[in-house]
Design an enzyme around this catalytic site. Structure first.
Site, PDB file in Angstrom:
ATOM      1  N   LYS A  51     -23.847  52.798  33.755  1.00 54.74           N
ATOM      2  CA  LYS A  51     -23.304  52.541  32.417  1.00 54.74           C
ATOM      3  C   LYS A  51     -24.335  52.838  31.339  1.00 54.74           C
ATOM      4  CE  LYS A  51     -19.997  49.066  34.025  1.00 54.74           C
ATOM      5  NZ  LYS A  51     -19.621  47.637  33.999  1.00 54.74           N
ATOM      6  N   ALA A  68     -24.604  46.837  31.733  1.00 60.97           N
ATOM      7  CA  ALA A  68     -24.565  45.638  32.575  1.00 60.97           C
ATOM      8  C   ALA A  68     -23.321  45.662  33.455  1.00 60.97           C
ATOM      9  CB  ALA A  68     -24.576  44.377  31.716  1.00 60.97           C
ATOM     10  N   ASP A  69     -23.411  44.954  34.564  1.00 60.11           N
ATOM     11  CA  ASP A  69     -22.259  44.801  35.448  1.00 60.11           C
ATOM     12  C   ASP A  69     -22.352  43.447  36.129  1.00 60.11           C
ATOM     13  OD1 ASP A  69     -19.861  46.300  36.511  1.00 60.11           O
ATOM     14  OD2 ASP A  69     -20.779  45.588  38.369  1.00 60.11           O
ATOM     15  N   THR A  70     -21.179  42.852  36.374  1.00 63.03           N
ATOM     16  CA  THR A  70     -21.099  41.524  36.990  1.00 63.03           C
ATOM     17  C   THR A  70     -20.070  41.537  38.107  1.00 63.03           C
ATOM     18  OG1 THR A  70     -21.604  40.459  34.872  1.00 63.03           O
ATOM     19  CG2 THR A  70     -20.593  39.072  36.558  1.00 63.03           C
ATOM     20  N   ALA A 105     -26.305  42.509  36.853  1.00 62.61           N
ATOM     21  CA  ALA A 105     -27.450  43.390  36.650  1.00 62.61           C
ATOM     22  C   ALA A 105     -27.387  43.914  35.225  1.00 62.61           C
ATOM     23  CB  ALA A 105     -27.423  44.552  37.634  1.00 62.61           C
TER      24      ALA A 105
END
Length: 189
Positions: A51, A68-70, A105
């Site tokens: 991203k 970011a990623d969750t 992250a």
């Protein structure tokens, strides 16, 4: 230096604003499907970096881009965003009465360099009744959230215990983000 948040998530915008820095928002499109046999931690780190890189591709040099990623992880299984109401209800039913992990992250890309940080938190749900799950799903709140819940929303009443980062569970771990923006360059993901 110009800062771009490669996310249109209102939660991530609100959290980044808490660091009292100026930034712009850019929408990015990244395939979020896990790779075969990919560990959840590798998955979120890969997506956060993808991203950030996708956002950086739209800007010139000397721009910092955050991605970011969750994901929610229960017994090794990755729970992303639910496809629909029934999928959300099924996820919540599985999380009910259990402890799961929330991995977020955050990645920073600037020129040719990048850095990635991982936040891992443990969240314990109290047992939920089918009626509670249905009522929560009726609100629409779980539909665009990893694991089908928002810790900052109505689902806060489901959480018996949190160990880790509240902002990380929301979608942008502020400690790790501030560390990246302060210039940390080593990859720790």
């Amino acid at each position: 230096m110009r800062l771009i948040l490669a996310s249109t998530s209102p939660r991530r915008r609100e959290l980044l604003a808490q660091l009292d820095i100026e930034f712009e928002v850019a929408a990015v499109a990244v395939d979020e499907r896990p790779l075969a046999a990919e560990l959840a931690s590798d998955h979120v780190c890969r997506l956060a970096l993808a991203k950030a890189r996708a956002g950086a591709a739209n800007y010139g040099p000397h721009v910092q881009v955050l991605g970011a990623d969750t994901v929610v992880v229960l017994k090794g299984e990755i729970f992303g965003k639910p496809a629909d109401r029934d999928h959300a209800a099924a996820m919540l039913g599985r999380l009910s009465g259990h402890t799961h992990q929330v991995l977020t992250a955050v990645a920073r890309v600037q020129d040719a360099s990048h850095a990635v940080r991982l936040s891992a938190s443990e969240v314990t749900f109290r047992p939920l009744s089918p009626t509670e799950i249905a009522a929560y799903c009726d609100t629409g709140e779980p539909l665009d959230k990893a694991g089908a819940y928002a810790i900052q929303g109505r689902a806060a009443a489901f959480i018996r215990h949190l160990e880790g980062s509240y902002s990380g569970v929301m979608g942008l771990p502020l400690f790790e983000t501030a560390e990246l923006l302060a210039g940390a360059t080593s990859k720790r993901c």
